[in-house]
Design a protein around this motif. Structure first.
Motif, PDB file in Angstrom:
ATOM      1  N   VAL A 101       0.826  -1.209   0.000  1.00 39.23           N
ATOM      2  CA  VAL A 101       0.000   0.000   0.000  1.00 39.23           C
ATOM      3  C   VAL A 101       0.858   1.255   0.000  1.00 39.23           C
ATOM      4  N   VAL A 102       1.884   1.306   0.852  1.00 36.08           N
ATOM      5  CA  VAL A 102       2.714   2.514   0.968  1.00 36.08           C
ATOM      6  C   VAL A 102       3.426   2.814  -0.348  1.00 36.08           C
ATOM      7  N   PHE A 103       4.026   1.806  -0.953  1.00 39.31           N
ATOM      8  CA  PHE A 103       4.756   2.046  -2.193  1.00 39.31           C
ATOM      9  C   PHE A 103       3.814   2.243  -3.381  1.00 39.31           C
ATOM     10  N   LEU A 104       2.596   1.724  -3.292  1.00 38.15           N
ATOM     11  CA  LEU A 104       1.607   2.036  -4.313  1.00 38.15           C
ATOM     12  C   LEU A 104       1.280   3.525  -4.289  1.00 38.15           C
ATOM     13  N   ALA A 105       1.101   4.080  -3.070  1.00 33.23           N
ATOM     14  CA  ALA A 105       0.833   5.514  -2.944  1.00 33.23           C
ATOM     15  C   ALA A 105       1.994   6.336  -3.495  1.00 33.23           C
ATOM     16  N   MET A 106       3.217   5.892  -3.271  1.00 32.60           N
ATOM     17  CA  MET A 106       4.376   6.596  -3.810  1.00 32.60           C
ATOM     18  C   MET A 106       4.460   6.436  -5.324  1.00 32.60           C
ATOM     19  N   HIS A 107       3.992   5.325  -5.835  1.00 28.70           N
ATOM     20  CA  HIS A 107       4.045   5.049  -7.271  1.00 28.70           C
ATOM     21  C   HIS A 107       3.097   5.945  -8.060  1.00 28.70           C
ATOM     22  N   VAL A 108       1.873   6.114  -7.557  1.00 28.02           N
ATOM     23  CA  VAL A 108       0.850   6.820  -8.341  1.00 28.02           C
ATOM     24  C   VAL A 108       0.581   8.230  -7.848  1.00 28.02           C
ATOM     25  N   GLY A 109       1.044   8.575  -6.643  1.00 34.17           N
ATOM     26  CA  GLY A 109       0.754   9.903  -6.117  1.00 34.17           C
ATOM     27  C   GLY A 109      -0.560   9.953  -5.369  1.00 34.17           C
ATOM     28  N   ASP A 110      -0.806  11.093  -4.721  1.00 30.83           N
ATOM     29  CA  ASP A 110      -1.961  11.206  -3.835  1.00 30.83           C
ATOM     30  C   ASP A 110      -3.290  11.196  -4.573  1.00 30.83           C
ATOM     31  N   PHE A 111      -3.379  11.852  -5.727  1.00 32.35           N
ATOM     32  CA  PHE A 111      -4.693  11.977  -6.371  1.00 32.35           C
ATOM     33  C   PHE A 111      -5.156  10.659  -6.976  1.00 32.35           C
ATOM     34  N   VAL A 112      -4.244   9.858  -7.515  1.00 33.40           N
ATOM     35  CA  VAL A 112      -4.637   8.539  -8.030  1.00 33.40           C
ATOM     36  C   VAL A 112      -4.906   7.581  -6.872  1.00 33.40           C
ATOM     37  N   PHE A 113      -4.100   7.668  -5.825  1.00 30.56           N
ATOM     38  CA  PHE A 113      -4.293   6.791  -4.669  1.00 30.56           C
ATOM     39  C   PHE A 113      -5.640   7.042  -3.998  1.00 30.56           C
ATOM     40  N   SER A 114      -6.165   8.267  -4.109  1.00 26.98           N
ATOM     41  CA  SER A 114      -7.449   8.578  -3.473  1.00 26.98           C
ATOM     42  C   SER A 114      -8.591   7.765  -4.075  1.00 26.98           C
ATOM     43  N   VAL A 116      -9.935  17.107   8.052  1.00 29.34           N
ATOM     44  CA  VAL A 116      -9.332  18.272   8.714  1.00 29.34           C
ATOM     45  C   VAL A 116      -7.818  18.268   8.540  1.00 29.34           C
ATOM     46  N   LEU A 117      -7.185  17.129   8.769  1.00 27.41           N
ATOM     47  CA  LEU A 117      -5.723  17.060   8.665  1.00 27.41           C
ATOM     48  C   LEU A 117      -5.254  17.331   7.238  1.00 27.41           C
ATOM     49  N   TYR A 118      -5.959  16.766   6.264  1.00 29.09           N
ATOM     50  CA  TYR A 118      -5.529  16.993   4.881  1.00 29.09           C
ATOM     51  C   TYR A 118      -5.768  18.445   4.465  1.00 29.09           C
ATOM     52  N   TYR A 134       1.074  23.842   4.209  1.00 30.47           N
ATOM     53  CA  TYR A 134       2.321  23.251   3.710  1.00 30.47           C
ATOM     54  C   TYR A 134       2.321  23.070   2.190  1.00 30.47           C
ATOM     55  N   ILE A 135       1.396  22.276   1.658  1.00 31.58           N
ATOM     56  CA  ILE A 135       1.456  21.930   0.244  1.00 31.58           C
ATOM     57  C   ILE A 135       1.272  23.157  -0.654  1.00 31.58           C
ATOM     58  N   ASN A 136       0.210  23.921  -0.412  1.00 31.11           N
ATOM     59  CA  ASN A 136      -0.043  25.084  -1.261  1.00 31.11           C
ATOM     60  C   ASN A 136       0.958  26.224  -1.054  1.00 31.11           C
ATOM     61  N   PRO A 137       1.290  26.625   0.180  1.00 30.39           N
ATOM     62  CA  PRO A 137       2.255  27.728   0.348  1.00 30.39           C
ATOM     63  C   PRO A 137       3.637  27.398  -0.201  1.00 30.39           C
ATOM     64  N   THR A 170       5.761  17.223  -5.878  1.00 29.98           N
ATOM     65  CA  THR A 170       6.335  15.886  -6.073  1.00 29.98           C
ATOM     66  C   THR A 170       5.271  14.819  -5.820  1.00 29.98           C
ATOM     67  N   TRP A 171       4.992  14.016  -6.830  1.00 28.63           N
ATOM     68  CA  TRP A 171       3.904  13.051  -6.742  1.00 28.63           C
ATOM     69  C   TRP A 171       4.126  12.030  -5.628  1.00 28.63           C
ATOM     70  N   TRP A 172       5.281  11.375  -5.631  1.00 31.13           N
ATOM     71  CA  TRP A 172       5.498  10.303  -4.654  1.00 31.13           C
ATOM     72  C   TRP A 172       5.496  10.852  -3.236  1.00 31.13           C
ATOM     73  N   TYR A 173       5.979  12.062  -3.055  1.00 29.37           N
ATOM     74  CA  TYR A 173       6.017  12.676  -1.726  1.00 29.37           C
ATOM     75  C   TYR A 173       4.607  13.009  -1.248  1.00 29.37           C
ATOM     76  N   LYS A 174       3.771  13.517  -2.157  1.00 31.46           N
ATOM     77  CA  LYS A 174       2.389  13.821  -1.790  1.00 31.46           C
ATOM     78  C   LYS A 174       1.611  12.534  -1.494  1.00 31.46           C
ATOM     79  N   GLY A 175       1.979  11.441  -2.164  1.00 28.08           N
ATOM     80  CA  GLY A 175       1.364  10.155  -1.841  1.00 28.08           C
ATOM     81  C   GLY A 175       1.682   9.722  -0.424  1.00 28.08           C
ATOM     82  N   ILE A 176       2.943   9.917  -0.025  1.00 25.45           N
ATOM     83  CA  ILE A 176       3.339   9.591   1.348  1.00 25.45           C
ATOM     84  C   ILE A 176       2.602  10.482   2.346  1.00 25.45           C
ATOM     85  N   LEU A 177       2.479  11.763   2.031  1.00 24.81           N
ATOM     86  CA  LEU A 177       1.774  12.688   2.922  1.00 24.81           C
ATOM     87  C   LEU A 177       0.312  12.282   3.092  1.00 24.81           C
ATOM     88  N   PHE A 178      -0.302  11.799   2.016  1.00 24.51           N
ATOM     89  CA  PHE A 178      -1.690  11.359   2.104  1.00 24.51           C
ATOM     90  C   PHE A 178      -1.814  10.146   3.025  1.00 24.51           C
TER      91      PHE A 178
END
Length: 738
Positions: free
Chosen positions: A307-320, A589-591, A598-601, A606-614
């Motif tokens: 699961v973790v590396f899948l999120a890094m592979h596709v990024g946060d928006f695809v993982f959602s 709330v957290l997202y 953080y993300i917007n400012p 970075t896709w894989w990093y945003k996947g980890i953050l998600f």
């Protein structure tokens, strides 16, 4: 006074009571209307969501979907929030509505007349009995066909679309066109795998609100996880294989496999995720699993890596796209972690001559379950990692502070358990009895099982067991006897138990239930017949008259702090529901805070990093917000338990009440033992249907696959084609109607 007292209820009927009854009827109508609205809303949302998933491969639906995403991506959640709302939002909304539905339903009384509707019979009509999926009901076959049609439809539509895209790519060389087509096809298989993955984790959340809603217990829903797992890994394997072939032909396979891009798909995390998935897939295949269950169990923990590396592979928006099912599983796993941390007292442990172990476990008075329940058990003296499921062999009415399980010694873990118990010296060493709280501790997850006690809704009941499969039926029989004795709602009046065992040394298991003590003169209220078949012995042993008849003790100490934890997803719906709702709100709330601060400012792209953050947001919401509910739930549980202990001390009830009645008769039911034979279910079912009438006959089976198949064949035949209207499935079991 006696006469007046006996007629008092009639004399007290007044106009005020009429108004009261009118109010109750209105309340009942309002309750039923609310439940109908909730059920309609959930079905509407589910059908709309499933239809969207089915049609999204088409270009028209995909274009509309893209317009919706673009129109809603201007919020603080960005495109991830839009995709999450479309793909995962419907599942979360259904869960919220299900919590309300289960809450207002409460403990509904058992109806004297239960409607047999065709929609419910779909769940238990065995359409296929000898296929690759085992015994498959009509509803399950519909699900299998829908997924098959989806795969065929999606492959066809995507292939047409891929071919149509080739001219737009302005690739003239035929070889390059074929390679591009390979990569596009691999991409489509990956998306189809994500759609299947969106369902994959839903059946394995043991205390899932969704499973409670449709009343399919986890032990049966696991087969859906297995089917989906095979399909998901097949699609992901094809996804990776098509890319590997294309890269190998192009001559830059290693460079592509190790590529880790900041913008776009990162290949190396995808490779790691796929390799972890392949390990889980291969070790879950029946030959490997049967040969080495521990290997299967340990490698299956790689789902975290997957699961973790899948999120890094596709990024946060695809993982959602797949986030809802994974999030619900995380909630269930976190709650089970807390429940399993508590050490539970084993009040009694006994080795029986048949190679079976009986454990009696301490539980709090407020922990409820039904006679179709089962638990996961871990004993740290034997293993810190292994958990094993066992049916509960005692009725919830047997005692407020304990439950019992029967364990057949079949493998290394159960052999160690029997050896540990037998090696403990004591006054009853000859009987293999371990004194309470001596040296054996356990951790427990559960109880799990059906939301409703369906075994109480049939006037005629046939229970078919193979070997240790008699265990849950002992609980059912005890539950019925308790209810008959106490005049509680209970429909069964004719009960047939068909039990097949290999050797006669298993026969004492049936005598672990002292029926005469539970319900004196029960034979005046119910007709019970037991047919036992000893298949590997042609005649009774010489000492048949001396078969030991052990009876489980009904007097056990009330638990101090060593009882099972009440933190279980199938427990208190208010707490379980609050846990899910607050954790989900916490995720939003957290997202939102993560995007705002953080993300917007900082323009994190970075896709894989945003996947980890998600993934971090999902985990943090479960730990922080869900942990808060668990903490409050635990405090409430402790306070409630203390109040119950105080009430018990005041009333002098420091122990579970023993069975107070004794019937001097030996056996007040038909008990037939046949040697060297196997049960002929066609004759048995035919005679019972003729004797009872072909109306309201429920059949439950618990045993090996061959036994289930035999029962399913008979129930599917012309004479026994009408099936049960409820999915009454126990661990490794099915149920049907005659």
């Amino acid at each position: 006074m006696g006469t007046e007292s006996s007629h008092e209820p009639l004399l007290l009927y007044t106009k005020q009571d009429e108004n009261t009854f009118s109010y109750i009827n209105k309340t009942s109508f309002l309750l039923k209307s609310t439940k109908w609205v909730l059920k309609f809303a959930m079905w509407l949302i589910f059908i709309s969501w499933a239809s969207f998933l089915f049609l999204v491969p088409s270009e028209s639906v995909n274009n509309q979907y893209s317009k919706v995403v673009n129109a809603t991506s201007g919020t603080i959640f960005g495109i991830t929030g839009s995709i999450f709302l479309i793909y995962s939002g419907p599942v979360i909304i259904i869960v919220f509505l299900a919590i309300i539905y289960l809450w207002i339903s409460g403990d509904e009384a058992i109806q004297e007349k239960k409607k047999k509707t065709a929609s419910f019979r779909l769940w238990t009509f065995p359409v296929i009995v000898d296929g690759p999926f085992g015994v498959v009901t009509a509803a399950e076959l519909i699900g299998i066909l829908l997924f098959a049609v989806y795969i065929i439809w999606a492959v066809t539509v995507y292939t047409i679309r891929n071919i149509g895209l080739l001219p737009l790519m302005k690739v003239t060389d035929a070889g390059e066109r074929n390679l591009l087509l390979l990569e596009l096809t691999g991409l489509r298989f990956g998306f189809m795998g994500l759609i299947c993955l969106a369902f994959l984790f839903l059946p394995v959340a043991r205390g899932s609100v969704l499973l409670r809603l449709i009343d399919i217990p986890f032990e049966h829903a696991t087969r859906y996880h297995v089917w989906l797992g095979h399909l998901t890994m097949l699609l992901f394997t094809l996804h990776g294989l098509f890319y590997v072939i294309a890269w190998a032909i192009q001559g830059h396979l290693v460079q592509e496999l190790t590529a880790w891009k900041n913008i776009g798909i990162s290949n190396l995390p995808g490779v790691i995720s796929l390799v972890a998935g392949l390990f889980m897939w291969v070790t879950s295949l029946p030959p490997v699993r049967r040969l080495n269950f521990e290997l299967f169990f340990y490698t299956h923990q790689l789902y975290v890596v997957f699961v973790v590396f899948l999120a890094m592979h596709v990024g946060d928006f695809v993982f959602s796209i797949v986030a809802a099912g994974i999030f619900l599983f995380m909630l269930d796993r976190f709650l089970r972690f807390f429940q399993s941390r508590k050490t539970v007292d084993i009040l009694s442990a006994k080795c029986l001559p048949s190679g079976t172990v009986e454990l009696v476990i301490s539980k709090p008075e407020g922990l409820q379950y039904n006679a179709l329940g089962w638990v996961f058990l871990q004993i740290r003296e034997l293993s810190w990692l292994q958990w094993h499921p066992f049916s509960v062999s005692s009725s919830p009415l047997d005692g407020k502070n304990h439950l019992a399980i029967l364990i057949k010694v079949l493998g290394d873990w159960t052999e160690k358990l029997r050896g540990h118990i037998s090696s403990v010296p004591g006054e009853d060493e000859s009987q293999g009895l371990l004194q309470p709280n001596l040296s054996l501790k356990a951790s427990v997850e559960g109880p799990y099982g059906h939301e409703s006690p369906y075994h109480l809704t049939y006037e005629n009941l046939i229970l078919v067991a193979g070997g240790i499969g008699i265990s849950p039926f002992l609980a059912i029989l005890s539950d019925i006897l308790h209810r008959v004795r106490d005049s509680k709602p209970c429909m069964p009046r004719n009960i047939l138990i068909v039990w097949a065992v290999k050797n006669s040394d298993e026969l004492p298991l049936l005598h672990s239930l002292d029926m005469n003590s539970l319900c004196p003169y029960f034979y005046n209220l119910i007709n019970l017949e037991i047919q036992t078949y000893v298949t590997r012995e042609s005649e009774p042993p010489l000492e048949e008259g001396n078969i030991p008849k052990y009876v489980t003790s009904s007097v056990f100490p009330a638990p101090t702090r060593g009882g099972m934890s009440s933190l279980v997803g199938t427990g208190h719906i208010i707490w379980a529901g609050s846990y899910v709702v607050l954790s989900t709100v916490g995720l939003v709330v957290l997202y939102a805070l993560l995007n705002i601060y953080y993300i917007n400012p900082y323009n994190v792209t970075t896709w894989w990093y945003k996947g980890i953050l998600f993934i971090v947001c999902m985990s943090a919401s479960v730990i922080l917000f869900g942990g808060l509910v668990i903490g409050l739930w635990h405090l409430w549980d402790v306070k409630t338990g203390k109040n119950m202990d105080d009430e018990n001390r005041i009333s002098g009830m420091k122990h579970d009440e023993p069975n107070a009645y004794k019937n001097p008769s030996q056996e007040d039911f038909v008990n037939i033992i046949k040697y060297g034979q196997r049960p002929n279910f066609k004759d048995i079912f035919g005679s019972m249907a003729e004797r009872w009438g072909n109306v309201d006959i429920g059949v439950m089976v618990c045993g090996p696959t061959a036994l289930q198949t035999s029962i399913a064949k008979e129930c599917r035949s012309k004479n026994f084609g009408r099936m049960s209207n409820e999915p009454i499935f126990h661990f490794n079991s099915h149920s049907f109607d005659l």
